[in-house]
Design a protein around this motif. Structure first.
Motif, PDB file in Angstrom:
ATOM      1  N   ILE A  24     -36.890  42.362 -30.817  1.00 20.46           N
ATOM      2  CA  ILE A  24     -35.910  41.268 -30.602  1.00 20.46           C
ATOM      3  C   ILE A  24     -36.349  40.440 -29.391  1.00 20.46           C
ATOM      4  O   ILE A  24     -36.358  39.205 -29.434  1.00 20.46           O
ATOM      5  N   GLU A  25     -36.755  41.137 -28.327  1.00 21.55           N
ATOM      6  CA  GLU A  25     -37.207  40.417 -27.130  1.00 21.55           C
ATOM      7  C   GLU A  25     -38.450  39.597 -27.437  1.00 21.55           C
ATOM      8  O   GLU A  25     -38.562  38.445 -27.028  1.00 21.55           O
ATOM      9  N   ASP A  26     -39.382  40.189 -28.186  1.00 16.07           N
ATOM     10  CA  ASP A  26     -40.610  39.458 -28.539  1.00 16.07           C
ATOM     11  C   ASP A  26     -40.271  38.217 -29.365  1.00 16.07           C
ATOM     12  O   ASP A  26     -40.891  37.171 -29.209  1.00 16.07           O
ATOM     13  N   HIS A  27     -39.283  38.349 -30.229  1.00 17.29           N
ATOM     14  CA  HIS A  27     -38.936  37.236 -31.108  1.00 17.29           C
ATOM     15  C   HIS A  27     -38.475  36.011 -30.318  1.00 17.29           C
ATOM     16  O   HIS A  27     -38.840  34.881 -30.634  1.00 17.29           O
ATOM     17  N   PHE A  28     -37.670  36.232 -29.292  1.00 13.70           N
ATOM     18  CA  PHE A  28     -37.137  35.096 -28.538  1.00 13.70           C
ATOM     19  C   PHE A  28     -38.041  34.686 -27.372  1.00 13.70           C
ATOM     20  O   PHE A  28     -37.717  33.773 -26.627  1.00 13.70           O
ATOM     21  N   ASP A  29     -39.168  35.396 -27.230  1.00 10.38           N
ATOM     22  CA  ASP A  29     -40.103  35.104 -26.142  1.00 10.38           C
ATOM     23  C   ASP A  29     -41.197  34.153 -26.660  1.00 10.38           C
ATOM     24  O   ASP A  29     -41.330  33.938 -27.864  1.00 10.38           O
ATOM     25  N   VAL A  30     -42.002  33.629 -25.724  1.00 10.95           N
ATOM     26  CA  VAL A  30     -43.124  32.770 -26.115  1.00 10.95           C
ATOM     27  C   VAL A  30     -44.240  33.651 -26.668  1.00 10.95           C
ATOM     28  O   VAL A  30     -44.509  34.718 -26.120  1.00 10.95           O
ATOM     29  N   SER A  31     -44.866  33.221 -27.762  1.00  6.67           N
ATOM     30  CA  SER A  31     -46.003  33.964 -28.299  1.00  6.67           C
ATOM     31  C   SER A  31     -47.244  33.088 -28.164  1.00  6.67           C
ATOM     32  O   SER A  31     -47.548  32.279 -29.027  1.00  6.67           O
ATOM     33  N   TYR A  32     -47.941  33.233 -27.005  1.00  9.90           N
ATOM     34  CA  TYR A  32     -49.084  32.343 -26.721  1.00  9.90           C
ATOM     35  C   TYR A  32     -50.156  32.438 -27.795  1.00  9.90           C
ATOM     36  O   TYR A  32     -50.677  31.434 -28.256  1.00  9.90           O
ATOM     37  N   LYS A  89     -35.713  34.036 -41.607  1.00 14.34           N
ATOM     38  CA  LYS A  89     -35.262  34.094 -40.219  1.00 14.34           C
ATOM     39  C   LYS A  89     -34.550  35.416 -39.994  1.00 14.34           C
ATOM     40  O   LYS A  89     -33.749  35.829 -40.837  1.00 14.34           O
ATOM     41  N   PRO A  90     -34.809  36.089 -38.876  1.00 19.39           N
ATOM     42  CA  PRO A  90     -34.082  37.335 -38.622  1.00 19.39           C
ATOM     43  C   PRO A  90     -32.582  37.079 -38.500  1.00 19.39           C
ATOM     44  O   PRO A  90     -32.175  36.028 -38.004  1.00 19.39           O
ATOM     45  N   ILE A  91     -31.781  38.048 -38.938  1.00 17.58           N
ATOM     46  CA  ILE A  91     -30.337  37.784 -38.983  1.00 17.58           C
ATOM     47  C   ILE A  91     -29.775  37.442 -37.604  1.00 17.58           C
ATOM     48  O   ILE A  91     -28.879  36.634 -37.486  1.00 17.58           O
ATOM     49  N   ILE A  92     -30.345  37.999 -36.537  1.00 11.68           N
ATOM     50  CA  ILE A  92     -29.798  37.704 -35.204  1.00 11.68           C
ATOM     51  C   ILE A  92     -29.999  36.230 -34.841  1.00 11.68           C
ATOM     52  O   ILE A  92     -29.194  35.647 -34.113  1.00 11.68           O
ATOM     53  N   ALA A 127     -24.787  26.224 -31.283  1.00  9.87           N
ATOM     54  CA  ALA A 127     -24.091  25.099 -31.925  1.00  9.87           C
ATOM     55  C   ALA A 127     -22.630  25.036 -31.482  1.00  9.87           C
ATOM     56  O   ALA A 127     -22.004  23.977 -31.533  1.00  9.87           O
ATOM     57  N   ALA A 128     -22.109  26.170 -31.028  1.00 12.01           N
ATOM     58  CA  ALA A 128     -20.714  26.203 -30.584  1.00 12.01           C
ATOM     59  C   ALA A 128     -20.594  25.802 -29.115  1.00 12.01           C
ATOM     60  O   ALA A 128     -19.497  25.752 -28.569  1.00 12.01           O
ATOM     61  N   GLY A 129     -21.738  25.545 -28.467  1.00 15.13           N
ATOM     62  CA  GLY A 129     -21.704  25.076 -27.088  1.00 15.13           C
ATOM     63  C   GLY A 129     -22.014  26.144 -26.040  1.00 15.13           C
ATOM     64  O   GLY A 129     -21.950  25.872 -24.845  1.00 15.13           O
ATOM     65  N   CYS A 130     -22.338  27.366 -26.467  1.00 14.31           N
ATOM     66  CA  CYS A 130     -22.727  28.390 -25.486  1.00 14.31           C
ATOM     67  C   CYS A 130     -24.142  28.070 -25.006  1.00 14.31           C
ATOM     68  O   CYS A 130     -24.964  27.588 -25.777  1.00 14.31           O
ATOM     69  N   ASP A 131     -24.412  28.328 -23.731  1.00  8.29           N
ATOM     70  CA  ASP A 131     -25.777  28.078 -23.266  1.00  8.29           C
ATOM     71  C   ASP A 131     -26.410  29.309 -22.626  1.00  8.29           C
ATOM     72  O   ASP A 131     -27.483  29.240 -22.062  1.00  8.29           O
ATOM     73  N   GLN A 132     -25.731  30.432 -22.706  1.00  8.74           N
ATOM     74  CA  GLN A 132     -26.328  31.666 -22.190  1.00  8.74           C
ATOM     75  C   GLN A 132     -26.138  32.775 -23.208  1.00  8.74           C
ATOM     76  O   GLN A 132     -25.014  33.053 -23.625  1.00  8.74           O
ATOM     77  N   ILE A 133     -27.248  33.375 -23.563  1.00 11.57           N
ATOM     78  CA  ILE A 133     -27.218  34.439 -24.561  1.00 11.57           C
ATOM     79  C   ILE A 133     -27.545  35.752 -23.865  1.00 11.57           C
ATOM     80  O   ILE A 133     -28.513  35.829 -23.098  1.00 11.57           O
ATOM     81  N   ILE A 134     -26.744  36.755 -24.109  1.00 18.03           N
ATOM     82  CA  ILE A 134     -26.966  38.081 -23.522  1.00 18.03           C
ATOM     83  C   ILE A 134     -27.099  39.066 -24.683  1.00 18.03           C
ATOM     84  O   ILE A 134     -26.181  39.193 -25.498  1.00 18.03           O
ATOM     85  N   ILE A 135     -28.240  39.718 -24.768  1.00 24.06           N
ATOM     86  CA  ILE A 135     -28.447  40.662 -25.873  1.00 24.06           C
ATOM     87  C   ILE A 135     -28.465  42.082 -25.312  1.00 24.06           C
ATOM     88  O   ILE A 135     -29.195  42.375 -24.355  1.00 24.06           O
ATOM     89  N   ILE A 136     -27.620  42.930 -25.875  1.00 26.08           N
ATOM     90  CA  ILE A 136     -27.563  44.337 -25.451  1.00 26.08           C
ATOM     91  C   ILE A 136     -28.513  45.113 -26.356  1.00 26.08           C
ATOM     92  O   ILE A 136     -28.268  45.216 -27.567  1.00 26.08           O
ATOM     93  N   THR A 137     -29.593  45.597 -25.779  1.00 25.31           N
ATOM     94  CA  THR A 137     -30.602  46.263 -26.601  1.00 25.31           C
ATOM     95  C   THR A 137     -30.652  47.753 -26.277  1.00 25.31           C
ATOM     96  O   THR A 137     -29.970  48.222 -25.375  1.00 25.31           O
ATOM     97  N   GLY A 138     -31.474  48.437 -27.024  1.00 23.81           N
ATOM     98  CA  GLY A 138     -31.652  49.871 -26.783  1.00 23.81           C
ATOM     99  C   GLY A 138     -33.070  50.261 -27.156  1.00 23.81           C
ATOM    100  O   GLY A 138     -33.935  49.392 -27.353  1.00 23.81           O
ATOM    101  N   ARG A 139     -33.291  51.545 -27.291  1.00 22.58           N
ATOM    102  CA  ARG A 139     -34.627  52.030 -27.662  1.00 22.58           C
ATOM    103  C   ARG A 139     -35.078  51.413 -28.986  1.00 22.58           C
ATOM    104  O   ARG A 139     -34.282  51.277 -29.893  1.00 22.58           O
ATOM    105  N   GLY A 140     -36.345  51.074 -29.057  1.00 18.74           N
ATOM    106  CA  GLY A 140     -36.917  50.587 -30.314  1.00 18.74           C
ATOM    107  C   GLY A 140     -36.504  49.175 -30.678  1.00 18.74           C
ATOM    108  O   GLY A 140     -36.632  48.769 -31.830  1.00 18.74           O
ATOM    109  N   LYS A 141     -35.994  48.428 -29.726  1.00 21.51           N
ATOM    110  CA  LYS A 141     -35.494  47.088 -30.058  1.00 21.51           C
ATOM    111  C   LYS A 141     -36.357  45.978 -29.460  1.00 21.51           C
ATOM    112  O   LYS A 141     -35.933  44.838 -29.374  1.00 21.51           O
ATOM    113  N   SER A 142     -37.581  46.337 -29.020  1.00 21.22           N
ATOM    114  CA  SER A 142     -38.379  45.334 -28.305  1.00 21.22           C
ATOM    115  C   SER A 142     -38.764  44.148 -29.202  1.00 21.22           C
ATOM    116  O   SER A 142     -39.049  43.063 -28.696  1.00 21.22           O
TER     117      SER A 142
END
Ligand code: G1P
Length: 300
Positions: A72-80, A43-46, A55-70
């Motif tokens: 991470i977005e693909d990982h949490f997205d649907v992969s049809y 599993k990726p460390i993030i 698990a701590a009860g948060c329901d909104q995740i905000i990821i601060i990304t930059g160049r070359g970090k796509s």
């Protein structure tokens, strides 16, 4: 400690993951791969951090990304394509694992155009966080704990309604790699674990460190931090440091240091990453047995 009435209590719902850093400690692996995507076993460390926040009860995740970090977005997205392939091949276990990631939660992304420091990364989340307390989680710090570290901290926040920072004792010159707090013990429900912070310094020289209590990458902050970060001058390494912003916040509000229960791994460091990999693999039901046997055979 003040305990506001339950009606007015603020709740922590949002967790911010600064992930725009360049990952220089892990080159060349991180030249094209975000360090947050380095796999700890499988599993990726993030993802460990995101699961901890949920698990701590948060329901909104905000990821601060930059160049070359796509990735991470693909990982949490649907992969049809992947889901379709697994479905067709009847790989139901794997399909469930893949789906559980994209089903996990709504993730919002903000782009940090330049890596100007942790404080600057947190400031990028200002609009999405709004006027409420929030968590900041550094994916590099993987914390293995019976009760998730952030959950422990939210329990402190629920009682104190003040900012809370995870801390851990670091003996010796290694303290210079961290933010370090100067603090006095607090009596009451969390006695022995809770500290009233008076001052903090980012990466002090060993001789100048105000204590042996290091800041670890879990924070719960009140939204007042944004105003402070906006007026924080550049600090250690020429970067806008979160520690410096919190030090300004201390002039207006209390901030507590909390010594959490659990084991923290610095997965952003090569040796720390190797240690975490071994420990997490040994704990796995499917891998632990054969891996332990193989390790014994090394005779090191
Ligand atoms: C950051 C913070 C530092 C903290 C550390 C914990 O430093 O600036 O205060 O002690 O995370 O991992 P970094 O390791 O990103 O240089």
């Amino acid at each position: 400690m003040t305990t506001p009435s339950s009606q007015n209590k603020m709740r922590v719902r949002k967790a911010v993951f600064p992930a725009a850093g360049l990952g220089t400690r892990f080159l060349p692996a991180t030249k094209a791969l975000p360090k947050e995507m380095l796999p700890l076993v499988d599993k990726p460390i993030i993802q460990y951090g995101v699961e901890e926040a949920l698990a701590a009860g948060c329901d909104q995740i905000i990821i601060i990304t930059g160049r070359g970090k796509s990735a991470i977005e693909d990982h949490f997205d649907v992969s049809y394509e992947l889901e379709k392939m697994l479905e067709e091949r009847g790989k139901t276990d794997l399909l469930a694992k893949v789906r559980s990631i994209s089903d996990m939660i709504h993730v919002a992304y903000v782009r940090q155009k330049e890596a100007l420091g942790l404080g600057h990364a947190v400031l990028m989340a200002k609009e999405l966080v709004g006027d409420e307390p929030f968590a900041v989680m550094l994916a590099d710090d993987v914390i293995d704990a019976e009760k998730p570290c952030l959950k422990q901290m939210i329990e402190v926040f629920d009682e104190t309604q003040s900012s809370v920072i995870a801390t851990q004792v670091v003996e010796g010159p290694g303290i210079s790699s961290y933010g370090v707090i100067d603090a006095a013990p607090v009596e009451g429900n969390f006695a022995g674990k809770l500290w009233d912070i008076r001052n903090m310094v980012e990466k002090p020289k060993f001789a100048d460190a105000p204590s042996n209590k290091a800041i670890i990458g879990r924070y719960i902050l009140t939204p007042a931090i944004f105003e402070e970060l906006e007026r924080t001058p550049k600090g250690s390494g020429g970067e806008l440091q979160l520690t410096d912003g919190m030090n300004l916040l201390l002039q207006r509000e209390k901030i507590y240091g909390y010594v959490f229960d659990g084991k923290r791994h610095d997965a952003g460091d090569k040796l720390g990453f190797l240690k975490a990999t071994v420990e997490y693999a040994l704990k796995r039901e499917d891998l632990g047995g054969p891996f332990r046997e193989w390790l014994k055979g090394l005779g090191v």
